[in-house]
Design an enzyme around this catalytic site. Structure first.
Site, PDB file in Angstrom:
ATOM      1  N   ARG A 120      18.643  10.626  -0.643  1.00 35.18           N
ATOM      2  CA  ARG A 120      17.636  11.715   0.686  1.00 35.18           C
ATOM      3  C   ARG A 120      16.106  10.841   0.042  1.00 35.18           C
ATOM      4  NH1 ARG A 120      21.571  14.626   0.334  1.00 35.18           N
ATOM      5  NH2 ARG A 120      22.897  15.320   2.139  1.00 35.18           N
ATOM      6  N   LYS A 142       4.526   2.114   6.199  1.00 41.58           N
ATOM      7  CA  LYS A 142       6.174   2.283   7.600  1.00 41.58           C
ATOM      8  C   LYS A 142       6.918   1.171   6.813  1.00 41.58           C
ATOM      9  CE  LYS A 142       3.206   2.335  12.148  1.00 41.58           C
ATOM     10  NZ  LYS A 142       2.688   1.411  13.131  1.00 41.58           N
ATOM     11  N   GLU A 184      -4.813 -10.590  10.133  1.00 43.57           N
ATOM     12  CA  GLU A 184      -4.951  -9.387  10.121  1.00 43.57           C
ATOM     13  C   GLU A 184      -6.566  -8.810   8.981  1.00 43.57           C
ATOM     14  OE1 GLU A 184      -2.907  -7.074  11.160  1.00 43.57           O
ATOM     15  OE2 GLU A 184      -0.887  -7.932  12.152  1.00 43.57           O
ATOM     16  N   LYS A 226      -7.621   0.078   5.745  1.00 43.12           N
ATOM     17  CA  LYS A 226      -5.994   1.369   6.152  1.00 43.12           C
ATOM     18  C   LYS A 226      -6.243   1.956   5.958  1.00 43.12           C
ATOM     19  CE  LYS A 226      -1.534  -0.332   7.551  1.00 43.12           C
ATOM     20  NZ  LYS A 226       0.037  -0.908   7.591  1.00 43.12           N
ATOM     21  N   GLU A 236       0.442   7.949  13.231  1.00 42.94           N
ATOM     22  CA  GLU A 236       0.051   7.421  14.566  1.00 42.94           C
ATOM     23  C   GLU A 236       0.525   8.606  15.508  1.00 42.94           C
ATOM     24  OE1 GLU A 236       1.384   3.548  14.173  1.00 42.94           O
ATOM     25  OE2 GLU A 236       1.446   3.043  16.433  1.00 42.94           O
ATOM     26  N   ARG A 240      -4.616   5.936  14.390  1.00 41.73           N
ATOM     27  CA  ARG A 240      -4.131   4.909  13.340  1.00 41.73           C
ATOM     28  C   ARG A 240      -3.372   3.500  14.486  1.00 41.73           C
ATOM     29  NH1 ARG A 240       1.118   4.611   9.024  1.00 41.73           N
ATOM     30  NH2 ARG A 240       0.950   2.557   9.163  1.00 41.73           N
ATOM     31  N   ASN A 244      -3.244  -1.919  16.153  1.00 45.20           N
ATOM     32  CA  ASN A 244      -2.197  -1.857  16.684  1.00 45.20           C
ATOM     33  C   ASN A 244      -3.639  -3.226  17.716  1.00 45.20           C
ATOM     34  OD1 ASN A 244       0.227  -1.570  15.606  1.00 45.20           O
ATOM     35  ND2 ASN A 244      -0.511   0.323  16.734  1.00 45.20           N
ATOM     36  N   HIS A 247      -1.672  -6.329  18.651  1.00 46.98           N
ATOM     37  CA  HIS A 247      -0.602  -6.538  19.426  1.00 46.98           C
ATOM     38  C   HIS A 247       0.062  -5.853  20.249  1.00 46.98           C
ATOM     39  CE1 HIS A 247      -1.623  -6.322  14.393  1.00 46.98           C
ATOM     40  NE2 HIS A 247      -0.229  -6.263  14.393  1.00 46.98           N
ATOM     41  N   HIS A 251       2.986  -8.610  19.998  1.00 48.06           N
ATOM     42  CA  HIS A 251       4.036  -8.520  20.073  1.00 48.06           C
ATOM     43  C   HIS A 251       4.939  -9.511  21.168  1.00 48.06           C
ATOM     44  CE1 HIS A 251       3.976  -5.291  17.941  1.00 48.06           C
ATOM     45  NE2 HIS A 251       3.929  -6.259  16.872  1.00 48.06           N
ATOM     46  N   HIS A 264       4.214 -13.795  12.646  1.00 49.67           N
ATOM     47  CA  HIS A 264       3.295 -12.578  13.687  1.00 49.67           C
ATOM     48  C   HIS A 264       1.746 -12.894  13.663  1.00 49.67           C
ATOM     49  CE1 HIS A 264       2.720  -8.470  14.333  1.00 49.67           C
ATOM     50  NE2 HIS A 264       2.173  -8.491  12.781  1.00 49.67           N
TER      51      HIS A 264
HETATM   52  N1  LIG Z   1       5.310  -1.619   7.270  1.00 51.31           N
HETATM   53  C1  LIG Z   1       4.019  -2.507   8.475  1.00 51.31           C
HETATM   54  O1  LIG Z   1       2.953  -1.317   8.324  1.00 51.31           O
HETATM   55  C2  LIG Z   1       4.011  -3.976   8.098  1.00 51.31           C
HETATM   56  C3  LIG Z   1       2.858  -3.964   9.373  1.00 51.31           C
HETATM   57  C4  LIG Z   1       2.972  -5.693   9.192  1.00 51.31           C
HETATM   58  C5  LIG Z   1       4.112  -6.456   9.102  1.00 51.31           C
HETATM   59  N2  LIG Z   1       4.814  -5.881   8.854  1.00 51.31           N
HETATM   60  C6  LIG Z   1       6.187  -6.813   8.177  1.00 51.31           C
HETATM   61  O2  LIG Z   1       6.363  -7.734   7.610  1.00 51.31           O
HETATM   62  C7  LIG Z   1       6.944  -8.166   7.753  1.00 51.31           C
HETATM   63  C8  LIG Z   1       6.495  -9.845   7.586  1.00 51.31           C
HETATM   64  O3  LIG Z   1       5.732 -10.105   6.508  1.00 51.31           O
HETATM   65  P1  LIG Z   1       5.640 -10.956   5.627  1.00 51.31           P
HETATM   66  O4  LIG Z   1       4.162 -12.215   6.585  1.00 51.31           O
HETATM   67  O5  LIG Z   1       4.551 -11.065   4.356  1.00 51.31           O
HETATM   68  O6  LIG Z   1       6.323 -12.403   5.989  1.00 51.31           O
HETATM   69  P2  LIG Z   1       7.775 -12.720   4.621  1.00 51.31           P
HETATM   70  O7  LIG Z   1       7.717 -11.406   3.769  1.00 51.31           O
HETATM   71  O8  LIG Z   1       9.022 -13.214   5.704  1.00 51.31           O
HETATM   72  O9  LIG Z   1       6.800 -14.120   3.480  1.00 51.31           O
HETATM   73  C9  LIG Z   1       6.710 -15.185   4.520  1.00 51.31           C
HETATM   74  C10 LIG Z   1       7.403 -15.893   3.356  1.00 51.31           C
HETATM   75  O10 LIG Z   1       6.109 -16.291   2.261  1.00 51.31           O
HETATM   76  C11 LIG Z   1       6.946 -16.183   1.271  1.00 51.31           C
HETATM   77  N3  LIG Z   1       7.028 -15.763   0.052  1.00 51.31           N
HETATM   78  C12 LIG Z   1       6.589 -14.317  -0.104  1.00 51.31           C
HETATM   79  N4  LIG Z   1       5.326 -15.022  -1.389  1.00 51.31           N
HETATM   80  C13 LIG Z   1       5.320 -15.764  -1.899  1.00 51.31           C
HETATM   81  C14 LIG Z   1       4.169 -16.509  -2.775  1.00 51.31           C
HETATM   82  N5  LIG Z   1       3.386 -15.140  -3.281  1.00 51.31           N
HETATM   83  N6  LIG Z   1       4.278 -18.003  -2.922  1.00 51.31           N
HETATM   84  C15 LIG Z   1       4.997 -18.484  -1.636  1.00 51.31           C
HETATM   85  N7  LIG Z   1       6.056 -17.985  -0.976  1.00 51.31           N
HETATM   86  C16 LIG Z   1       5.784 -16.507  -0.917  1.00 51.31           C
HETATM   87  C17 LIG Z   1       8.365 -15.352   1.537  1.00 51.31           C
HETATM   88  O11 LIG Z   1       9.577 -15.825   0.651  1.00 51.31           O
HETATM   89  C18 LIG Z   1       8.870 -15.199   2.715  1.00 51.31           C
HETATM   90  O12 LIG Z   1       9.693 -17.452   3.386  1.00 51.31           O
HETATM   91  C19 LIG Z   1       7.757  -8.763   8.887  1.00 51.31           C
HETATM   92  O13 LIG Z   1       8.974  -8.662   9.002  1.00 51.31           O
HETATM   93  C20 LIG Z   1       6.651  -7.547   9.956  1.00 51.31           C
HETATM   94  O14 LIG Z   1       7.667  -6.424  10.784  1.00 51.31           O
HETATM   95  C21 LIG Z   1       5.099  -4.412   8.220  1.00 51.31           C
END
Ligand SMILES: NC(=O)c1ccc[n+]([C@@H]2O[C@H](COP(=O)([O-])OP(=O)(O)OC[C@H]3O[C@@H](n4cnc5c(N)ncnc54)[C@H](O)[C@@H]3O)[C@@H](O)[C@H]2O)c1
Length: 359
Positions: A120, A142, A184, A226, A236, A240, A244, A247, A251, A264
């Site tokens: 929980r 999130k 971003e 942020k 949101e 908030r 987006n 986005h 998306h 993304h």
């Molecule tokens: N929670 C939120 O508010 C929020 C906001 C935006 C995006 N997201 C989510 O985030 C995800 C995308 O995140 P991301 O862009 O970080 O992608 P990711 O986590 O897939 O990382 C991208 C790649 O970089 C590699 N990597 C990470 N750090 C590294 C480093 N320091 N050196 C070398 N390689 C490294 C990872 O292993 C991966 O292969 C999506 O799932 C998206 O939905 C969430």
């Protein structure tokens, strides 16, 4: 080390930003007194930074278990969530234990979701290692996983206890991933802070060269914006949604291209350009400002043009199914000037089609 506070009453927490501070994460969490820690990562990131983080955590907690899941968005799903939960049970994490997420947004999202549901809800700490995670996904609470019927459709709002962002980790990040994070960052300039937008225009070479001071400032300013938005509207209900910007179209592009062609941030970059054009067509934004937005995105080497060979209908259709579409009206975050946006419902898809045609 810089500090940004996310003010959410009893769920408030600090974002610590610096360079070379990954190996001090243990000190950062010492006062929480966690009984056990589950360190969640993937082979790529763990191979680079796992030893340093593990050694530091072990200095302050006698029981640290490492949980590795495969690298990739496709593993942010029920199966790997179940795997993490099973490991937590096997390792006997209890309610005073914590999870530490070491990685990008994928690791942060699934680890946060696991923490929010295990017994929980137990504590979790974000150690973001991509620029996107440092400026965006690790902050704001999130969490979630993907479902075959939709991305990020299963999740919770669940705040971390601490975010520990080391700008030095960006040195190993592939350039394309750095740029996706910059999209971003540009978003924050457009929605909130013209001066920051100008900083990104003026300091482009230093940003692209990952200059330490510049990157620390860039992460800090993004997190401040942020944090301010999330503190005013955690779930949101209104404000908030401005996060987006770019986005709605972004998306839709990701869906229309099957999530394979664009990262993304790249899809958001195109989306920000299209939505600026739409704001121009509707008379909300001066055309010169729309062009300034396009120019900045383009100057960082990010895409601004709609993918060729994709029918406009296949981009519009996912927008209509978007979580934010209500009764056939599409919600857009449109800039009125650089540094200020407005949330607008648009029923007339002709203008949307026209703006896509301009991109
Ligand atoms: N929670 C939120 O508010 C929020 C906001 C935006 C995006 N997201 C989510 O985030 C995800 C995308 O995140 P991301 O862009 O970080 O992608 P990711 O986590 O897939 O990382 C991208 C790649 O970089 C590699 N990597 C990470 N750090 C590294 C480093 N320091 N050196 C070398 N390689 C490294 C990872 O292993 C991966 O292969 C999506 O799932 C998206 O939905 C969430």
């Amino acid at each position: 080390m810089e500090k940004v506070r996310v003010a959410l009453g009893e769920r408030s927490y600090d974002i610590r930003i610096g360079s070379g501070m990954l190996r001090e994460i243990g000190e950062g969490i010492r006062d929480f007194g966690f009984s056990r820690i589950g360190l969640v990562s993937n082979p790529t990131v763990y191979g680079l930074y796992g030893d340093a983080v593990l050694a530091s955590l072990k200095k302050v907690c006698s029981s640290v278990d490492v949980i590795i899941i495969p690298d990739g968005e496709e593993y942010k799903d029920f199966l790997w969530l179940h795997y993490i939960q099973s490991e937590l049970l096997k390792c006997r994490l209890d309610r005073s234990s914590a999870l530490v997420a070491l990685g990008g947004g994928v690791i942060g999202d699934i680890t946060g979701f696991a923490a929010s549901t295990y017994m929980r809800g137990i504590s979790f700490v974000q150690v973001p290692t991509t620029l996107l995670a440092q400026v965006d996904s690790s902050v704001g609470g999130k969490t979630g996983i993907n479902h075959p019927l939709g991305k990020n459709m299963i999740g919770t709002f669940y705040q971390p206890r601490l975010v520990w962002a080391d700008a030095d980790t960006l040195a190993s990040l592939p350039h394309r991933q750095v740029l996706a994070g910059i999209a971003e960052v540009i978003k924050y300039g457009v929605i909130w802070d013209e001066e920051f937008f100008r900083f990104l225009e003026d300091q482009k070479d230093k940003v692209l060269g990952l200059d330490r001071d510049v990157m620390e400032f860039l992460i800090k300013r993004s997190c401040e914006i942020k944090a301010e938005v999330v503190s005013r509207d955690e779930r949101e209900g209104g404000l908030r949604a401005i996060l987006n910007y770019g986005h709605t179209v972004g998306h839709a592009i990701e869906t229309a291209t099957g999530y394979t062609e664009y990262l993304h941030g790249e899809a958001v970059a195109i989306g920000m350009h299209c939505e600026a054009r739409l704001a121009g067509l509707l008379g909300y934004l001066d055309v010169k400002d729309a062009e300034r937005i396009r120019f900045l995105i383009d100057s960082y080497g990010l895409p601004t043009a709609m993918p060729r060979g994709i029918p406009t209908d296949s981009v519009i259709a996912p927008m209509m199914r978007d979580k934010k579409a209500v009764a056939g009206e599409l919600k857009f975050i449109l800039p009125e000037k650089i540094g200020r946006v407005k949330i607008i419902g648009i029923a007339d898809t002709e203008k949307i089609v026209e703006s896509l045609g301009l991109c």
